[in-house]
Design a protein around this motif. Structure first.
Motif, mmCIF file in Angstrom:
data_model
loop_
_atom_site.group_PDB
_atom_site.id
_atom_site.type_symbol
_atom_site.label_atom_id
_atom_site.label_comp_id
_atom_site.label_asym_id
_atom_site.label_seq_id
_atom_site.Cartn_x
_atom_site.Cartn_y
_atom_site.Cartn_z
ATOM 1 N N GLU A 362 1.058 -1.070 0.090
ATOM 2 C CA GLU A 362 0.002 0.071 -0.074
ATOM 3 C C GLU A 362 0.903 1.094 0.158
ATOM 4 O O GLU A 362 1.890 1.144 0.626
ATOM 5 C CB GLU A 362 -0.819 0.078 1.231
ATOM 6 C CG GLU A 362 -1.908 -0.989 1.131
ATOM 7 C CD GLU A 362 -2.824 -1.094 2.456
ATOM 8 O OE1 GLU A 362 -3.753 -0.377 2.307
ATOM 9 O OE2 GLU A 362 -2.424 -1.686 3.469
ATOM 10 N N ARG A 367 1.834 4.641 -7.433
ATOM 11 C CA ARG A 367 0.354 4.036 -7.230
ATOM 12 C C ARG A 367 0.168 2.631 -7.710
ATOM 13 O O ARG A 367 -1.098 2.509 -7.996
ATOM 14 C CB ARG A 367 -0.464 5.031 -7.784
ATOM 15 C CG ARG A 367 -0.388 6.382 -7.124
ATOM 16 C CD ARG A 367 -1.450 7.572 -8.062
ATOM 17 N NE ARG A 367 -1.515 8.606 -6.947
ATOM 18 C CZ ARG A 367 -2.633 8.976 -6.217
ATOM 19 N NH1 ARG A 367 -3.730 8.146 -6.111
ATOM 20 N NH2 ARG A 367 -2.942 9.822 -5.321
ATOM 21 N N LYS A 368 0.959 1.976 -8.223
ATOM 22 C CA LYS A 368 0.909 0.609 -8.689
ATOM 23 C C LYS A 368 1.089 -0.402 -7.589
ATOM 24 O O LYS A 368 1.958 -1.109 -7.466
ATOM 25 C CB LYS A 368 1.971 0.288 -9.730
ATOM 26 C CG LYS A 368 1.645 0.892 -11.024
ATOM 27 C CD LYS A 368 2.557 0.344 -12.041
ATOM 28 C CE LYS A 368 2.436 1.111 -13.599
ATOM 29 N NZ LYS A 368 3.171 0.733 -14.782
ATOM 30 N N ASN A 369 0.033 -0.274 -6.545
ATOM 31 C CA ASN A 369 0.198 -1.276 -5.476
ATOM 32 C C ASN A 369 -0.131 -2.570 -5.994
ATOM 33 O O ASN A 369 -0.981 -2.911 -7.016
ATOM 34 C CB ASN A 369 -0.989 -0.729 -4.392
ATOM 35 C CG ASN A 369 -0.425 0.439 -3.881
ATOM 36 O OD1 ASN A 369 0.314 0.709 -3.318
ATOM 37 N ND2 ASN A 369 -1.342 1.660 -4.191
ATOM 38 N N GLY A 370 0.126 -3.275 -5.165
ATOM 39 C CA GLY A 370 -0.204 -4.802 -5.507
ATOM 40 C C GLY A 370 0.423 -5.872 -4.490
ATOM 41 O O GLY A 370 0.319 -5.622 -3.282
ATOM 42 N N SER A 389 0.438 -6.647 -10.045
ATOM 43 C CA SER A 389 -0.104 -5.234 -9.629
ATOM 44 C C SER A 389 -1.550 -5.167 -10.567
ATOM 45 O O SER A 389 -2.377 -4.504 -10.404
ATOM 46 C CB SER A 389 0.331 -3.949 -9.624
ATOM 47 O OG SER A 389 1.040 -3.846 -10.927
ATOM 48 N N GLU A 390 -1.685 -6.224 -11.551
ATOM 49 C CA GLU A 390 -2.884 -6.144 -12.533
ATOM 50 C C GLU A 390 -4.173 -6.162 -11.503
ATOM 51 O O GLU A 390 -4.524 -7.215 -10.835
ATOM 52 C CB GLU A 390 -2.825 -7.319 -13.470
ATOM 53 C CG GLU A 390 -3.955 -7.355 -14.231
ATOM 54 C CD GLU A 390 -3.989 -8.673 -15.105
ATOM 55 O OE1 GLU A 390 -5.089 -9.063 -15.636
ATOM 56 O OE2 GLU A 390 -2.756 -9.555 -15.253
ATOM 57 N N ASN A 391 -5.002 -5.321 -11.914
ATOM 58 C CA ASN A 391 -6.444 -4.863 -11.460
ATOM 59 C C ASN A 391 -6.383 -4.617 -9.788
ATOM 60 O O ASN A 391 -7.670 -4.639 -9.280
ATOM 61 C CB ASN A 391 -7.271 -6.029 -11.611
ATOM 62 C CG ASN A 391 -7.734 -6.289 -13.010
ATOM 63 O OD1 ASN A 391 -7.209 -5.300 -13.887
ATOM 64 N ND2 ASN A 391 -8.248 -7.167 -13.354
ATOM 65 N N THR A 393 -5.964 -2.281 -7.680
ATOM 66 C CA THR A 393 -5.729 -0.757 -7.281
ATOM 67 C C THR A 393 -6.119 -0.550 -5.915
ATOM 68 O O THR A 393 -6.847 -1.088 -5.288
ATOM 69 C CB THR A 393 -6.997 -0.468 -8.302
ATOM 70 O OG1 THR A 393 -8.353 -0.458 -7.805
ATOM 71 C CG2 THR A 393 -6.809 -0.567 -9.752
ATOM 72 N N GLY A 394 -5.657 0.777 -5.798
ATOM 73 C CA GLY A 394 -6.124 1.252 -4.093
ATOM 74 C C GLY A 394 -5.286 0.767 -3.188
ATOM 75 O O GLY A 394 -5.730 0.983 -1.888
ATOM 76 N N SER A 410 -8.820 -5.921 -3.515
ATOM 77 C CA SER A 410 -8.441 -4.711 -4.421
ATOM 78 C C SER A 410 -9.213 -3.561 -4.182
ATOM 79 O O SER A 410 -10.596 -3.694 -4.189
ATOM 80 C CB SER A 410 -8.564 -4.993 -5.991
ATOM 81 O OG SER A 410 -8.643 -4.238 -6.736
ATOM 82 N N ALA A 411 -8.635 -2.480 -3.699
ATOM 83 C CA ALA A 411 -9.378 -1.115 -3.414
ATOM 84 C C ALA A 411 -10.319 -1.215 -2.394
ATOM 85 O O ALA A 411 -11.385 -0.197 -2.208
ATOM 86 C CB ALA A 411 -9.977 -0.841 -4.891
#
Length: 650
Positions: A362, A367-370, A389-391, A393-394, A410-411
């Motif tokens: 995080e 901003r490419k969290n994963g 980190s594909e999909n 996000t957040g 994710s997010a």
């Protein structure tokens, strides 16, 4: 001189929000605005803004744009921050108007209503947006006071036989209930208990049968249960719980009279609850200090070399995960670390074979969290295998590894199932997300092919990801059961089956910070919330049956092994709780707490400020991570038999 002028100009900056107050209707959208202005009212164009709702499940706000959508009624605060120098902060108060009342519904009423037996009514009020409205006052009226009268708090006093109509009114809507009152045939109640002596916390099960004057059973008799008691301790009041089904549990040791009544007919039995007497000593064994940053979660495992290891994350820092050798719990040794692009490594998990670890990210700079997959076949030389980190996000708040799949959030909205059979090339194969308004998720835990996701207001979701109970797979998750409780604070879940009773429970934990939380680490923090025990034995009818609460502390992560619950309670440390047998009522008051230990460290990130994050038993020891001090180990001492002889020479 120039520095003084710049500082003075910075101090004159103000954050203006628009509107300062707003009124919305459910389903309506509104663009919230913010601007930084100088002393002359001129806008500063190069400032960023972050918007966030204090209750995103009721008022959804896009953090970067301030676009708000009203989901649920109530008064909600939106915080606006401009993170530049100096950081500026303001707020917008948004009132979401409730929708009109759409219907009133009566709960279950006995098929036969007998004279002399009072009936408590349950009523549900729902508005046009689909929300229950328990705060709306309900007015009850009766068509015939001589037959059925109305008492406070939605109670019916049944007097004489005949036909009566009860009308419930609220918010301009009304609903009728027709009752046929008949003469009471019950002459006697026959009552027995499954046992007459037990311990505090043990469940006494009553069996009551109502019969008429000829000795025939009246099968639909609405029998009510109650109790009175006398505590063995004169300084403690008798206390316990009895359910509408006739299950009784005592909090305080003592003698209790259990009653069954049905109109004028009554019966009672006397039972004895002895002291549970399960307290054991717990000793601090070792510590792996982390005092320059916050520590997050932990995972303990046996490595492929037969030694025992731990991995811990860090929070609000530099994206470091630490690896420890805990083979000797008294000499915890830091053996390696991995640093990734993140501020927080919130969660850490290790595969069943001990070869692969997954850590969440995080606050990445790009901003490419994963998540990050790490080779831990040699924890002294942990190596990053891949990043994914594909999909995602957040920020990925939590992850879980189960049978070559990672379940990653994710997010804060959903979780993905990611195949890691080839850890160098992970790939998404499935996903699970609710479709409820403002839905959110905090955690997912997988056991025996069932994913237990903690979804805040929507409660726990039981999803088949390979168990077979609902035909689900990792690529086709199938939800088959759920339970939500009113506070909407469901943060974590852990399944548990008692082999002796056959009861299947899911323990749910709250996470709340009513006293505020200081993430800067400058002062101690305090949490709230407790553990809810949900009986899922009947998957179609789960119900909350028990709870565990620590005064002035709040639950976080927990673990169950051999009928013992190991729970991290933030500022309340680690609590060790007996959950054997059938569970009912207040587990703490019943004396089910076996031991507790609080990690106080004068050299901690915040000195002497325990804030325990998670606990895990492993090979006879308890390991636990603390937000302010790192990794700890403790030893729960064995039970001492009552007839054990004491060796005075030692």
């Amino acid at each position: 001189m120039m520095l003084t002028v710049v500082l003075a100009q910075a101090q004159d900056l103000k954050l203006k929000v628009s509107p300062e107050k707003a009124s919305m209707k459910i389903g309506q959208s509104l663009q919230l605005e913010a601007a930084v202005v100088d002393a002359s009212g001129n806008k500063i164009s190069d400032r960023e803004f972050i918007f966030y709702s204090r209750n995103s499940r009721a008022l959804d706000v896009v953090d970067t744009t301030g676009f708000a959508k009203a989901i649920k009624h109530g008064e909600h605060e939106v915080i606006v921050i401009s993170p530049g120098s100096p950081q500026l902060r303001s707020s917008i108060l948004v009132n979401v108007e409730p929708a009109a009342i759409s219907k009133i519904a009566f709960g279950d009423v006995p098929a036969k209503v007998y004279t002399g037996i009072n009936i408590p009514l349950t009523l549900d009020v729902t508005d046009e947006a689909g929300f229950e409205r328990p705060e709306v006052p309900i007015t009850l009226t009766t068509s015939d006071e001589t037959k059925v009268a109305i008492a406070p708090f939605n109670k019916l006093i049944v007097k004489n036989a005949g036909t009566v109509t009860i009308t419930a009114s609220a918010g301009g809507k009304s609903e009728n209930l027709k009752l046929e009152v008949i003469e009471n045939p019950i002459a006697e109640i026959r009552l027995k208990s499954n046992m007459v002596e037990g311990r505090s916390g043990d469940v006494f099960t009553l069996t009551a049968m109502a019969v008429d004057k000829d000795g025939n059973e009246v099968k639909d008799a609405p029998i009510r249960y109650s109790f009175t008691g006398e505590s063995f301790d004169v300084s403690a009041a008798p206390s316990g719980l009895i359910t509408p089904e006739g299950k009784f549990v005592a909090d305080e040791p003592g003698l209790y009279v259990l009653n069954a009544t049905c109109g004028p007919a009554a019966a009672s039995v006397t039972v004895q609850a002895n002291n549970r007497n399960i307290t054991r000593k717990i000793d601090l064994v070792g510590k792996g200090s982390v005092n320059n940053k916050h520590t997050s979660d932990l995972w303990i495992w046996e490595g492929i070399d037969g030694k025992d290891y731990a991995v811990t994350g860090t929070w609000g820092a530099d994206g470091t995960a630490y690896f420890w050798d805990v083979t000797n719990p008294a000499g915890i040794e830091l053996v390696d670390s991995v640093k990734v692009d993140a501020r927080t490594v919130n969660d850490v998990k290790v595969s069943e074979d001990g070869k692969v670890a997954v850590i969440s990210r995080e606050g990445a700079s790009n901003r490419k969290n994963g998540l990050v997959i790490i080779d831990v076949s040699n924890p002294r030389d942990a190596k990053i295998i891949s990043e994914f980190s594909e999909n995602l996000t957040g920020g990925v708040h939590n992850v879980f590894i189960y049978k070559n799949h990672v379940y990653a959030l994710s997010a804060g909205r959903k979780y993905y199932s990611i195949n890691i059979e080839d850890p160098k090339n992970p790939k998404i194969v499935g996903e699970f997300e609710l479709d409820t308004p403002g839905h959110a998720i905090h955690d997912v835990w997988v056991h025996d092919g069932i994913a237990y996701s903690s979804n805040w207001t929507d409660g726990v979701q039981l999803v088949d990801v390979g168990n077979g109970i609902a035909g689900g797979t990792p690529s086709n998750p199938v939800q088959f059961a759920s339970y939500a409780y009113p506070s909407g604070s469901n943060h974590a879940a852990f399944p548990y089956k008692d082999e002796k009773t056959g009861k299947f429970y899911v323990i749910l934990g709250d996470e709340e910070f009513p006293y505020g939380l200081d993430p800067s680490g400058k002062k101690p923090s305090r949490a709230a919330g407790f553990l809810h025990v949900i009986d899922f034995t009947d998957l179609k009818n789960p119900k909350e049956v028990a709870w565990f609460q620590v005064p002035f502390a709040g639950s976080h992560n927990f673990w169950i092994e051999d009928n013992i619950l190991y729970a991290a309670f933030y500022n309340g440390g680690v609590r060790v709780v007996d959950i054997s047998g059938e569970l009912l009522g207040d587990l703490n008051r019943q004396g089910r707490e076996i031991a507790w230990i609080v990690p106080e460290d004068p050299d901690g990130f915040v000195p002497n400020a325990p804030f325990t994050w998670g606990a895990q038993p492993h090979k006879g020891h308890i390991f636990y991570s603390d937000w302010n001090s790192g990794l700890w180990s403790a030893k729960l001492q064995p039970v001492v038999p009552e007839n054990a002889k004491i060796d005075s020479s030692k």
